[in-house]
Design a protein around this motif. Structure first.
Motif, short mmCIF file in Angstrom:
data_model
loop_
_atom_site.label_atom_id
_atom_site.label_comp_id
_atom_site.label_asym_id
_atom_site.label_seq_id
_atom_site.Cartn_x
_atom_site.Cartn_y
_atom_site.Cartn_z
N LYS A 235 88.04 -47.92 32.63
CA LYS A 235 87.10 -48.73 33.30
C LYS A 235 86.15 -47.91 34.32
N ILE A 236 86.77 -47.19 34.94
CA ILE A 236 86.40 -46.39 36.22
C ILE A 236 85.34 -45.52 35.66
N LYS A 240 80.85 -45.24 35.73
CA LYS A 240 79.88 -44.25 36.32
C LYS A 240 78.75 -44.10 35.07
N GLN A 241 79.20 -44.45 33.62
CA GLN A 241 78.05 -44.38 32.53
C GLN A 241 77.24 -45.58 32.60
N PHE A 248 81.66 -55.62 37.27
CA PHE A 248 82.70 -56.04 36.27
C PHE A 248 83.78 -55.16 36.05
N LEU A 249 83.61 -53.75 36.00
CA LEU A 249 84.51 -52.70 35.45
C LEU A 249 85.36 -52.46 36.94
N HIS A 325 74.47 -51.55 24.82
CA HIS A 325 75.53 -50.51 24.31
C HIS A 325 76.94 -51.35 23.71
N HIS A 326 76.85 -52.54 23.66
CA HIS A 326 77.72 -53.64 23.10
C HIS A 326 79.34 -53.39 23.81
N ILE A 327 79.11 -53.30 25.31
CA ILE A 327 80.53 -53.32 25.81
C ILE A 327 80.96 -54.68 26.01
N ASP A 328 82.25 -54.76 25.84
CA ASP A 328 82.85 -56.28 26.01
C ASP A 328 82.86 -56.90 27.57
#
Length: 603
Positions: A235-236, A240-241, A248-249, A325-328
């Motif tokens: 998540k870290i 950054k990306q 959230f991360l 980017h379809h991150i959950d």
């Protein structure tokens, strides 16, 4: 009156209500935020070196109004809170300071300076709540040594509450068990407060079996982070990306990230300083795109009706800017009185990718937070809010998911409000049979009438009307086809499949609603059983106490009789002894007279 004793072990067990270390930090920040009304312009959190014990210490300092000697004692007391009746304060249970400080370390020392008001003089106080001191000295009660000073002219003088000896004894105890080597070093801490404020220092931080602290002070010199399960290296790297998803991360392991979203609004000019650097306040709404605002008003429910008829929550829902980017990433950030209680609350656990990217922000002051302020009390009001948020997310995501790269969902229905969902489901069950010519039949005319009325006045109207139009169109197509081919009028098997599919979806929705209602009922049953168990235990305890009281009364009566007999016996013996003494004195006088007479005779 008799009072209940509180053993020092209670401090440690009470602190376990904070399962998350950053939640304990948040409690200390809340106390500083409540001081804004008394002139506070900053709260500073820093890490200090314990020169006496060679370890790290945590500092939380603000320049608010400070505490008078009486308020200092209230602060150190368990369960006392003067804020519970104030509308704009976050603290209300009188337990946050004790649980949060004891969650982070074994000992805490508090320095506070308060300006004189309404004719009172300026005072300063220091108090120490030390688990190490209590356990090392074998105390069986929680003893909190405190000393006070009062300013007269330009000189600080001792302010005694009982005697000078008690004041000096408390001062010696604080110096011995504090992280300071001398009384001069201890009192020097007051000079760091300027005119007013409070300085909290937590030391002897908790360590694991390997001698390592839960908190990480070295990875980022301008942050305090958590080690272990809360820290996820993947998540870290993702943070950054995808900068719009950073909070959230990272909020679960980074105190700087968590503090930046902890308050919905920050008073202009108020600063949160983290290890020498300001925390930038962040509004999660800025991370959204395609956002919408939906107003939610809680419906009255029995005894849990909100006392404020104007209670309302404005829900802002949208896609996070990195959703393509379809991150959950999904969930609602629920604030209470400006304070974040539920960060990224996931109300919809759908299979597959449904719900991804949709986040929301709302302030719900009509639900009560739990004691650790990391969740809400499980009530019907909260359950209804959860159901409504789930319906909002489903509707929003299904209507807009194609805009961020997901396939557009078919058969999108307008959501039914949780308040009418149960009634509508029951009515649709009794009126969902079809005759052979494709028309709806309903055996209960009153239910049909009730359903029609709800359709005219509520959100059910559009979905039901669309379904009826679709079915009417299907029937008309079947009749034309039959007329052209010369076949007997009837319902086409192919066309009925869509109708059956729609009915199955409605049945599934009804089942889900009923299951939710059953869960609420089961929760209430379990709660009632728990309360009944507590009531029985309390009744048994009262009965035992009554019996013990009677036994103690009998014992006291017997003891009184015994001591009365002893007293009478002693009085009788004393009387006899007095008589004997008198007789002995008479004999002594007789002997003295004889000796005197014999001496005269010899002369």
């Amino acid at each position: 009156m008799d009072h209940v004793r509180v053993h020092p072990k209670f401090l440690h067990s009470n602190a376990t209500s904070h399962k998350w270390a950053l939640g304990a930090f948040a409690e200390l920040l809340d106390n500083a935020m409540d001081e804004v009304c008394n002139g506070a312009t900053y709260v500073s959190v820093d890490v200090l070196d314990n020169k006496k014990e060679k370890g790290k210490m945590l500092l939380v300092e603000d320049n608010g109004g400070g505490m008078t000697p009486d308020k200092m004692r209230q602060c150190m007391s368990l369960g006392y809170s003067a804020k519970s009746k104030l509308a704009n304060t976050i603290g209300q249970y009188g337990n946050g300071f004790k649980t949060s400080s004891m969650r982070l370390g074994a000992d805490v020392i508090v320095f506070s300076r308060c300006q004189g008001r309404d004719g009172t003089s300026t005072t300063q106080s220091v108090g120490m709540l030390s688990y190490t001191f209590l356990r090392s000295t074998g105390k069986e009660d929680i003893v909190v040594p405190m000393i006070d000073f009062v300013k007269r002219a330009e000189t600080w003088e001792m302010l005694t509450r009982s005697s000078v000896d008690d004041w000096k004894r408390n001062s010696e105890t604080i110096v011995q068990w504090s992280p300071y080597e001398s009384e001069e070093d201890l009192f020097q801490q007051f000079e760091l407060l300027n005119d007013q404020g409070t300085r909290i220092i937590i030391y002897n931080l908790w360590e694991d079996e390997e001698g390592s602290t839960e908190l990480d002070f070295d990875t980022d010199p301008q942050d305090i982070q958590i080690k272990g399960v809360s820290r996820d290296e993947k998540k870290i790297e993702m943070a950054k990306q995808y900068p719009n998803s950073r909070h959230f991360l990272t909020y679960q392991h980074s105190l700087r990230s968590y503090a930046s979203i902890l308050y919905l609004r920050l008073t202009p000019g108020f600063r949160i300083i983290w290890r020498g650097k300001d925390v930038e306040h962040h509004n999660l709404v800025n991370d959204m795109m395609l956002s919408e605002e939906i107003t939610y008003r809680p419906q009255p429910i029995g005894d849990e009706t909100s006392k404020d008829p104007n209670a309302v929550a404005v829900v802002t829902i949208g896609f996070v800017k990195d959703a393509e980017h379809h991150i959950d990433i999904q969930g609602f950030n629920v604030y209470h009185k400006n304070r974040l209680i539920k960060p990224f609350w996931r109300v919809w656990n759908a299979a597959g990718s449904d719900g991804r990217g949709a986040i929301g922000v709302l302030e719900a002051n009509f639900v009560e937070p739990a004691h650790d302020k990391q969740g809400f009390e499980r009530t019907i009001v909260l359950a209804r809010l959860e159901a409504r948020l789930q319906a909002m997310q489903k509707k929003y995501w299904s209507s807009n998911c194609h805009l961020i790269g997901y396939a557009k969902r078919r058969n999108v229905k307008n959501s039914v409000s949780p308040e009418k969902e149960t009634n509508t489901s029951a009515n649709s069950k009794s009126c969902s049979r079809f005759s052979s010519n494709g028309h709806t039949t309903c055996n209960d005319k009153s239910k049909l009438k009730s359903t029609e009325g709800e359709q005219e006045n509520g959100p059910v109207h559009s979905s039901t009307q669309a379904r009826n139009q679709t079915m009417s169109g299907e029937t008309q197509q079947v009749r034309i086809s039959n007329k052209q081919t010369g076949q007997t009028p009837g319902i086409s098997v192919v066309k009925m499949e869509d109708t059956v599919s729609n009915l199955r979806e409605e049945n599934q929705s009804t089942k889900n609603s009923l299951q939710q209602v059953l869960r609420y009922l089961q929760y209430e049953r379990d709660r009632n059983k728990t309360l009944e168990g507590k009531l029985k235990a309390a009744e048994k305890r009262i009965s035992d106490l009554d019996n013990n009281h009677d036994n103690l009364a009998l014992m006291l009566i017997e003891e009184r009789r015994h001591w009365q007999q002893e007293e009478e016996s002693l009085r009788s013996r004393l009387k006899d002894a007095s008589v004997t003494i008198d007789e002995l004195l008479k004999k002594v006088k007789v002997l003295e007279s004889r000796i005197t007479f014999s001496c005269k005779t010899e002369r």
